[in-house]
Design a protein around this motif. Structure first.
Motif, PDB file in Angstrom:
ATOM      1  N   LEU A 184       0.860  -1.164   0.004  1.00 42.49           N
ATOM      2  CA  LEU A 184       0.046  -0.097   0.070  1.00 42.49           C
ATOM      3  C   LEU A 184       0.699   1.109  -0.126  1.00 42.49           C
ATOM      4  O   LEU A 184       0.208   2.321  -0.075  1.00 42.49           O
ATOM      5  N   SER A 185       2.232   0.937   0.100  1.00 42.59           N
ATOM      6  CA  SER A 185       2.982   2.275   0.213  1.00 42.59           C
ATOM      7  C   SER A 185       3.572   2.805  -1.118  1.00 42.59           C
ATOM      8  O   SER A 185       4.461   3.579  -1.044  1.00 42.59           O
ATOM      9  N   VAL A 186       3.503   2.316  -2.234  1.00 45.66           N
ATOM     10  CA  VAL A 186       3.931   2.421  -3.419  1.00 45.66           C
ATOM     11  C   VAL A 186       4.065   3.914  -3.873  1.00 45.66           C
ATOM     12  O   VAL A 186       5.100   4.515  -4.398  1.00 45.66           O
ATOM     13  N   GLY A 187       2.819   4.613  -3.723  1.00 41.61           N
ATOM     14  CA  GLY A 187       2.845   5.927  -4.084  1.00 41.61           C
ATOM     15  C   GLY A 187       3.706   6.769  -3.202  1.00 41.61           C
ATOM     16  O   GLY A 187       4.275   7.803  -3.632  1.00 41.61           O
ATOM     17  N   SER A 188       3.874   6.328  -1.741  1.00 43.85           N
ATOM     18  CA  SER A 188       4.721   7.012  -0.964  1.00 43.85           C
ATOM     19  C   SER A 188       6.124   6.949  -1.128  1.00 43.85           C
ATOM     20  O   SER A 188       7.159   7.866  -1.082  1.00 43.85           O
ATOM     21  N   ILE A 189       6.374   5.959  -1.446  1.00 45.91           N
ATOM     22  CA  ILE A 189       7.721   5.302  -1.961  1.00 45.91           C
ATOM     23  C   ILE A 189       8.197   6.411  -3.340  1.00 45.91           C
ATOM     24  O   ILE A 189       9.139   6.900  -3.385  1.00 45.91           O
ATOM     25  N   SER A 190       7.244   6.215  -4.149  1.00 45.82           N
ATOM     26  CA  SER A 190       7.512   7.078  -5.409  1.00 45.82           C
ATOM     27  C   SER A 190       7.924   8.742  -5.114  1.00 45.82           C
ATOM     28  O   SER A 190       8.628   9.335  -5.651  1.00 45.82           O
ATOM     29  N   GLY A 191       6.938   9.192  -4.193  1.00 46.54           N
ATOM     30  CA  GLY A 191       6.883  10.501  -3.996  1.00 46.54           C
ATOM     31  C   GLY A 191       8.493  10.959  -3.021  1.00 46.54           C
ATOM     32  O   GLY A 191       9.091  11.701  -3.301  1.00 46.54           O
ATOM     33  N   PHE A 192       8.761   9.761  -2.311  1.00 50.42           N
ATOM     34  CA  PHE A 192       9.903  10.149  -1.423  1.00 50.42           C
ATOM     35  C   PHE A 192      11.196   9.947  -2.281  1.00 50.42           C
ATOM     36  O   PHE A 192      12.054  10.713  -2.484  1.00 50.42           O
ATOM     37  N   SER A 193      11.078   8.989  -3.328  1.00 53.38           N
ATOM     38  CA  SER A 193      12.150   8.741  -4.146  1.00 53.38           C
ATOM     39  C   SER A 193      12.354  10.184  -5.149  1.00 53.38           C
ATOM     40  O   SER A 193      13.465  10.538  -5.389  1.00 53.38           O
ATOM     41  N   MET A 219      17.627   3.304  -2.179  1.00 54.26           N
ATOM     42  CA  MET A 219      16.537   3.403  -1.078  1.00 54.26           C
ATOM     43  C   MET A 219      15.355   2.614  -1.348  1.00 54.26           C
ATOM     44  O   MET A 219      14.802   2.396  -0.113  1.00 54.26           O
ATOM     45  N   GLY A 220      14.645   2.532  -2.254  1.00 52.82           N
ATOM     46  CA  GLY A 220      13.551   1.827  -2.688  1.00 52.82           C
ATOM     47  C   GLY A 220      13.649   0.559  -2.202  1.00 52.82           C
ATOM     48  O   GLY A 220      12.796  -0.080  -1.571  1.00 52.82           O
ATOM     49  N   ALA A 221      14.811  -0.180  -2.570  1.00 50.63           N
ATOM     50  CA  ALA A 221      14.997  -1.593  -2.340  1.00 50.63           C
ATOM     51  C   ALA A 221      15.377  -1.922  -0.800  1.00 50.63           C
ATOM     52  O   ALA A 221      14.951  -2.865  -0.410  1.00 50.63           O
ATOM     53  N   LEU A 222      15.794  -0.752  -0.501  1.00 42.19           N
ATOM     54  CA  LEU A 222      16.179  -0.803   1.195  1.00 42.19           C
ATOM     55  C   LEU A 222      14.851  -0.878   2.001  1.00 42.19           C
ATOM     56  O   LEU A 222      14.546  -1.616   3.027  1.00 42.19           O
ATOM     57  N   ILE A 223      13.768  -0.172   1.633  1.00 44.10           N
ATOM     58  CA  ILE A 223      12.513  -0.213   2.048  1.00 44.10           C
ATOM     59  C   ILE A 223      12.018  -1.513   1.776  1.00 44.10           C
ATOM     60  O   ILE A 223      11.145  -1.968   2.711  1.00 44.10           O
ATOM     61  N   GLY A 224      12.089  -2.066   0.808  1.00 41.62           N
ATOM     62  CA  GLY A 224      11.642  -3.547   0.470  1.00 41.62           C
ATOM     63  C   GLY A 224      12.322  -4.319   1.583  1.00 41.62           C
ATOM     64  O   GLY A 224      11.563  -5.537   1.778  1.00 41.62           O
ATOM     65  N   ALA A 244       2.116  -3.730   7.581  1.00 43.10           N
ATOM     66  CA  ALA A 244       3.573  -3.357   7.376  1.00 43.10           C
ATOM     67  C   ALA A 244       3.612  -2.285   6.301  1.00 43.10           C
ATOM     68  O   ALA A 244       4.216  -1.110   6.506  1.00 43.10           O
ATOM     69  N   THR A 245       2.850  -2.429   5.083  1.00 42.59           N
ATOM     70  CA  THR A 245       3.303  -1.185   4.110  1.00 42.59           C
ATOM     71  C   THR A 245       2.157  -0.145   4.288  1.00 42.59           C
ATOM     72  O   THR A 245       2.305   1.000   3.958  1.00 42.59           O
ATOM     73  N   LEU A 246       1.079  -0.398   5.155  1.00 43.90           N
ATOM     74  CA  LEU A 246       0.286   0.701   5.542  1.00 43.90           C
ATOM     75  C   LEU A 246       1.035   1.755   6.344  1.00 43.90           C
ATOM     76  O   LEU A 246       0.947   3.007   6.506  1.00 43.90           O
ATOM     77  N   ALA A 247       1.757   0.989   7.647  1.00 45.40           N
ATOM     78  CA  ALA A 247       2.598   1.855   8.337  1.00 45.40           C
ATOM     79  C   ALA A 247       3.708   2.398   7.531  1.00 45.40           C
ATOM     80  O   ALA A 247       4.116   3.480   7.834  1.00 45.40           O
ATOM     81  N   MET A 300      11.443  -6.227  -2.350  1.00 41.45           N
ATOM     82  CA  MET A 300      12.304  -5.387  -3.067  1.00 41.45           C
ATOM     83  C   MET A 300      12.133  -4.820  -4.241  1.00 41.45           C
ATOM     84  O   MET A 300      12.512  -3.622  -4.573  1.00 41.45           O
ATOM     85  N   LEU A 301      11.661  -5.691  -5.211  1.00 41.32           N
ATOM     86  CA  LEU A 301      11.783  -5.186  -6.626  1.00 41.32           C
ATOM     87  C   LEU A 301      10.326  -4.313  -6.636  1.00 41.32           C
ATOM     88  O   LEU A 301      10.455  -3.403  -7.274  1.00 41.32           O
ATOM     89  N   CYS A 302       9.474  -4.672  -5.923  1.00 42.82           N
ATOM     90  CA  CYS A 302       8.115  -3.913  -5.992  1.00 42.82           C
ATOM     91  C   CYS A 302       8.590  -2.327  -5.423  1.00 42.82           C
ATOM     92  O   CYS A 302       8.111  -1.341  -6.244  1.00 42.82           O
ATOM     93  N   ALA A 303       9.433  -2.111  -4.283  1.00 41.95           N
ATOM     94  CA  ALA A 303       9.668  -1.103  -3.795  1.00 41.95           C
ATOM     95  C   ALA A 303      10.612  -0.295  -4.664  1.00 41.95           C
ATOM     96  O   ALA A 303      10.512   0.793  -5.041  1.00 41.95           O
ATOM     97  N   ALA A 304      11.565  -0.979  -5.177  1.00 44.57           N
ATOM     98  CA  ALA A 304      12.669  -0.322  -6.320  1.00 44.57           C
ATOM     99  C   ALA A 304      11.692   0.161  -7.566  1.00 44.57           C
ATOM    100  O   ALA A 304      12.305   1.184  -8.028  1.00 44.57           O
ATOM    101  N   LEU A 305      11.056  -0.361  -8.127  1.00 43.80           N
ATOM    102  CA  LEU A 305      10.128   0.010  -9.107  1.00 43.80           C
ATOM    103  C   LEU A 305       8.994   1.105  -8.978  1.00 43.80           C
ATOM    104  O   LEU A 305       8.929   2.112  -9.684  1.00 43.80           O
ATOM    105  N   ALA A 306       8.601   1.098  -7.700  1.00 40.03           N
ATOM    106  CA  ALA A 306       8.159   2.157  -7.420  1.00 40.03           C
ATOM    107  C   ALA A 306       8.941   3.610  -7.071  1.00 40.03           C
ATOM    108  O   ALA A 306       8.498   4.675  -7.567  1.00 40.03           O
TER     109      ALA A 306
END
Length: 418
Positions: free
Chosen positions: A100-109, A134-139, A156-159, A312-318
């Protein structure tokens, strides 16, 4: 006394007749196999293709500008950023999980990238690499919470959504936005760069060629073990149809600016991921874990590692989607990654055909799904209708996609028991 032999038919005519019969039988067998898969609940991309045809027909009838080359080119530009994020969502959905955090990850990146490149003077490639890392580390953090602690991915992803949003605001600082150099190559990539016409026509040939070669190889393998196989004519007909369609699209978009280079990157990522899903041990393990986690574990698959790779792949692509969004808008701001980015990425994967129940999915689902969503947004904008309708229509399409997936899954289970 000599015996005269009866004159026989010319061998050439017999061969041609046999070939015609063989081709006809092969194509009939292919159609029968397709119909059998549909009845068994294996719909593939059929529902989303039908839905896309309906959506385009309605908007094209209400406003012919929808089919203009300029509008379709802009549609492909806008589809690329969220589409890359949707590719990562496909990975976690295939395992029956969610991010649920891919939008926030994209904004942060995008904020981190803009700060390093513009404010700190880093090289653009170095800033992009740090954002992706950093995206991969979030993953990795999500992996630890899921595998080691047992926290559901939803929680986990909502938090993470809330925490990463805070990081985005912290990185941007009081200004709240960072403007990227408008004359930079990255901004040109996000707004104006297109694939040159000769390369576009050449690349449009590749899918048909690959389909033909892989089809022939699969046909040879099936024949080697005495299984039914499609005819060469059926394979050639499908490859030629795809090639003609893609060449026509390239020619039509060429009347405007052409095929966006950023959309080409998005499709290239989808092709690589589709190959990984279908042709590698990792991809087969993804399907196995998503289908039955315990059975995959007993079969010797490292389930924890599969979950780690997906998160990790999901967060890195975000993160990559966030960088592309910053290039598209020529800015990184507090609004990046907010709004409907998160929901559209998840909806694109589901609408495209990825199952919410795990075990089924395709990289091309993200391509088809995001084009459906962006087509709705583009059509409503041309009709000068409010965004409220866009949310309602997209929600309705998403609900229909989930209903179709549920019914197809029920049909497959019923046929399996039978």
């Amino acid at each position: 006394m000599s015996i005269q032999e009866e004159p026989s038919s010319p061998p050439a005519q017999l061969d041609r007749s046999d070939v015609r019969v063989s081709h006809a039988d092969g194509m009939a067998a292919s159609l029968s196999a397709f119909a059998a898969r549909v009845r068994a609940g294996d719909l593939g991309a059929l529902p989303v293709v039908v839905g896309l045809v309906i959506i385009w027909s309605v908007f094209g009838f209400l406003n012919p500008v929808f089919f203009s080359a300029d509008n379709l080119t802009n549609l492909l530009f806008d589809s690329s950023t969220t589409g890359v994020i949707a590719l990562g969502i496909v990975c976690v959905l295939m395992l029956g999980q969610i991010d649920l955090s891919v939008g926030s990850i994209s904004g942060f990146s995008s904020a981190l990238f803009g700060t390093l490149w513009v404010n700190q003077g880093w090289p653009v490639l170095g800033a992009i690499a740090v954002a992706l890392l950093m995206g991969a580390l979030i993953g990795v953090v999500y992996t630890i919470l899921f595998n080691r602690i047992g926290m559901p991915s939803f929680v986990a992803t909502l938090a993470g959504l809330l925490a990463i949003l805070g990081l985005q605001l912290y990185v941007l600082g009081p200004s709240g936005s960072i403007n990227l150099p408008y004359d930079s190559m990255l901004v040109d990539f996000g707004q104006t760069m297109v694939i040159s016409s000769p390369w576009s026509y050449l690349l449009a040939l590749l899918p048909g060629i690959v389909m033909m070669l892989t089809g022939l190889r699969t046909r040879a393998r099936r024949q080697a073990v005495n299984l039914s196989a499609p005819s060469v004519a059926a394979l050639a007909l499908r490859a030629v149809a795809v090639t003609l369609l893609l060449e026509a699209v390239v020619a039509y978009l060429g009347q405007s600016r052409g095929v966006p280079l950023m959309f080409g990157l998005f499709v290239a990522l989808a092709v690589v991921m589709d190959y990984a899903f279908k042709r590698t041990r990792w991809g087969r393990s993804m399907h196995a874990v998503g289908g039955n986690r315990e059975a995959a574990r007993r079969a010797g698959i490292n389930v924890d590692m599969i979950f780690a790779s997906a998160f990790m792949l999901c967060a890195a692509l975000a993160a990559l989607g966030g960088v592309l969004a910053a290039a598209r808008l020529a800015a990184a701001s507090q609004q990046a990654g907010s709004g409907d980015v998160n929901l559209n990425a998840i909806a694109a994967a589901v609408i495209g055909g990825t199952s919410l129940f795990g075990g089924r999915g395709s990289a091309y689902a993200a391509v088809l799904g995001i084009i459906v969503i962006q087509s709705i947004a583009s059509g409503l904008t041309l009709l000068n209708l409010s965004s409220s309708l866009r949310f309602m229509i997209t929600g309705g399409v998403l609900a229909i996609a989930v209903i179709v997936d549920s019914l197809a899954r029920r049909s497959r289970m019923s046929n399996g028991r039978a």
